[in-house]
Design an enzyme around this catalytic site. Sequence first.
Site, mmCIF file in Angstrom:
data_model
loop_
_atom_site.group_PDB
_atom_site.id
_atom_site.type_symbol
_atom_site.label_atom_id
_atom_site.label_comp_id
_atom_site.label_asym_id
_atom_site.label_seq_id
_atom_site.Cartn_x
_atom_site.Cartn_y
_atom_site.Cartn_z
ATOM 1 N N GLY A 30 58.897 10.352 23.251
ATOM 2 C CA GLY A 30 59.479 9.763 24.469
ATOM 3 C C GLY A 30 58.729 10.262 25.704
ATOM 4 O O GLY A 30 57.928 11.193 25.629
ATOM 5 N N LYS A 31 59.015 9.641 26.848
ATOM 6 C CA LYS A 31 58.287 9.985 28.076
ATOM 7 C C LYS A 31 58.510 11.446 28.466
ATOM 8 O O LYS A 31 57.567 12.208 28.663
ATOM 9 C CB LYS A 31 58.777 9.040 29.184
ATOM 10 C CG LYS A 31 57.971 9.134 30.458
ATOM 11 C CD LYS A 31 58.411 8.041 31.449
ATOM 12 C CE LYS A 31 58.084 8.467 32.859
ATOM 13 N NZ LYS A 31 59.197 8.363 33.788
ATOM 14 N N LYS A 76 58.666 7.751 13.095
ATOM 15 C CA LYS A 76 57.252 7.992 13.413
ATOM 16 C C LYS A 76 56.654 9.135 12.605
ATOM 17 O O LYS A 76 55.589 9.664 12.939
ATOM 18 C CB LYS A 76 57.080 8.249 14.908
ATOM 19 C CG LYS A 76 57.482 7.035 15.743
ATOM 20 C CD LYS A 76 56.903 7.038 17.127
ATOM 21 C CE LYS A 76 57.247 5.719 17.825
ATOM 22 N NZ LYS A 76 57.286 5.820 19.271
ATOM 23 N N GLU A 94 78.916 28.012 39.279
ATOM 24 C CA GLU A 94 79.323 26.964 40.216
ATOM 25 C C GLU A 94 80.757 26.569 39.919
ATOM 26 O O GLU A 94 81.341 27.026 38.936
ATOM 27 C CB GLU A 94 78.364 25.763 40.129
ATOM 28 C CG GLU A 94 78.330 25.077 38.784
ATOM 29 C CD GLU A 94 77.199 24.052 38.658
ATOM 30 O OE1 GLU A 94 76.120 24.264 39.217
ATOM 31 O OE2 GLU A 94 77.418 23.028 37.986
ATOM 32 N N HIS A 105 76.786 17.629 38.454
ATOM 33 C CA HIS A 105 77.016 18.059 37.077
ATOM 34 C C HIS A 105 78.394 17.605 36.601
ATOM 35 O O HIS A 105 79.368 17.703 37.330
ATOM 36 C CB HIS A 105 76.961 19.590 36.963
ATOM 37 C CG HIS A 105 75.599 20.153 37.208
ATOM 38 N ND1 HIS A 105 75.398 21.398 37.765
ATOM 39 C CD2 HIS A 105 74.373 19.660 36.967
ATOM 40 C CE1 HIS A 105 74.102 21.631 37.844
ATOM 41 N NE2 HIS A 105 73.457 20.587 37.382
#
Lengths: 292, 390
Positions: free
Chosen positions: A18-19, A45, A212, A250
């Site tokens: 993938g990219k 693949k 956070e 998030h």
Amino acid sequence: MAVLITEKTRILVQGITGKEGSFHAAQMLEYNTKAPVVAGVTPGKGGSKSEHGLPVFNTVKEAAEQTGANASVIFVPPMFAADAIMEAAGAGIELIVAITEGIPVKDMQSIIHFVRKSGSVLVGPNCPGLISPGIGKMGIMPGFITSPGNIGVISRSGTLTYEAVGQLSAVGLGQSTAIGIGGDPIIGLPHLEAIKLLAEDPATDGIVMIGEIGGTAEETAAAWIKEHVKKPVVGFIAGVTAPPGKRMGHAGAIISGGSGTAQSKIEAMKAAGIHVAASPAEIGITMKRALG
Amino acid sequence: MKIHEYQAKQILRKYNLNVPNGIVIEKAEEADGAWDALGSAVVVVKAQIHAGGRGKGGGVKLAKSKAEAQEHANSILGMNLVTHQTGPEGKKVLKVLIEEGTDIAKEYYIGITLDRAQGKPVMMVSTEGGTEIETVAKNTPEKIIKETIEPTLGLQRWQAARLAYALGLSGDEVKQTIKMLTGLWQVYNAEDCSLIEINPLVKTASGEIKALDCKINFDDNAAYRHPDQAELRDLTEEDPLEVEASEHNLNYVRLDGNVGCMVNGAGLAMATMDIIKYAGAEPANFLDVGGGANVETVTNGFKLLLSDPNVKGIFVNIFGGIVRCDRIANGIIEAAKLVDIHVPVVVRLEGTNAKEGRELLAQSGLTLTVAESFLDGAKKVAELANESKR
């Protein structure tokens, strides 16, 4: 020495064609000096080579058996990511780092208990990964801002981790390992478990813990630190100005039903003797002072 | 994603769970038809907004005649309803639910949500229905009874029964409650909810168990497998700037301060809000432009920040990791050509190619302030924004 990613780590990349997977595999190949990237996995693949020349396999089990890989970094799209994590755990991969953002909570709650019982350590999901400067990285953290040293860093977020690491490097404090634990409501390695690893690591002399809003993982970690950690710990909590009931980027960063506020986390940190940085620009200097 | 009470009740009906009959209207004159169709001696007129505490704010009223129902619908529709969850600005009511009245004998509370510490859903019940559950949790936590649900097994019958008995119910009421709790779990699980709350669940005078109110939130990450949920989204309930931001794939939350901020990464975006306050100003928003920030995202970001009239200064704070600061700088320069930037802008670039980025900005001829550091940037923008207030 470092934690999690060490000289014994041999890495495979799930989603290597993938990219994102392809780009960051190249970055890791360039940065990692002692923890080599050895293979990739993309179902369908198998038998081919990645653009980096790495062997690609259809399954994690095959990849592990044939290359000796014992760690996996996951760049699989959200709808297949929980499956990919479980596959890695099932194949006996010791360390799994899930970068993918946007995995449904239902998928994570279905597999997380299997993963924990399997003995694999899962970092993330929705995380920047981890880096042990001078050894290697798994994930997307930029290597050039780090420097080898003795400070461990734990954070839920990506760029705020870079901010902390950058500040530490700027005041001359290198890092043993920086761990981005992830911003989702369910993560494999919560604050407490990450703290335990760094607390026990002889090569780590101080710990930076960045939290956070949302959940109570920072409070739990602070209580443990109070009882067990002798090394200086510097803390910072993002989201003092965040309104309740709103998801701040998030998925896990939300104050709900009066719980998960920055204030309660900061109080818990102070009560545990953690050096709380007054602002996010003072994380590095606070550690410098704490070390004396 | 949040949905309205009437939408949540439609979902409950789909799962054969007992809710009062009701009709949603948007015009007061439709109240007559609703009264006739319901055929109930008493109806409840309920404001439909995405916030709790509607009753206390005057958004829920009882009517004992057709005329009274219409009167209430008339006064509630279009009203600006202020509750502890809407903030002081309140929310305009555009829909009311007219529902058959229920003869309440006893009120209970039911909730399902994720217990993050365990990584499992938890079902909670309480005999203290009808009041705010946060207050119960704080003052009398022993009155909330919980069952942790094994995610892959689901809520078991014995668990539902334990909760029903814990509410002090007996006989057929227990059977009805087990059906209700099991059904709610099915909704939570099948619809990828992040929260279900029934407050109150009631026992009627005739011994029926009914969900009188219902709040459902969905997990946004699972939206891709529930295309039908998109139809339940009510854009009028959201801040127009937040809606626009979501169309541009920007992560934006509007606040009420004077300094707009544009940041890459959610954690740093929150920390930037905090440091603005620390420097003496107030953040106007949360904006994460993400890891792939480019000319388009920066332009859209500026447009968004500038359409908020409260914004008197802008702080762009980028820590380049994968994203290169020179590209961000070019983005800012291009954006400045497309958008009329009429407030002071302070830019702090750090990380990959930060030096190149700062040089590009310095040479661009743009009137912006390049900050030396994170704190320096926050102080400068706070000063500039606060100055324009005077």
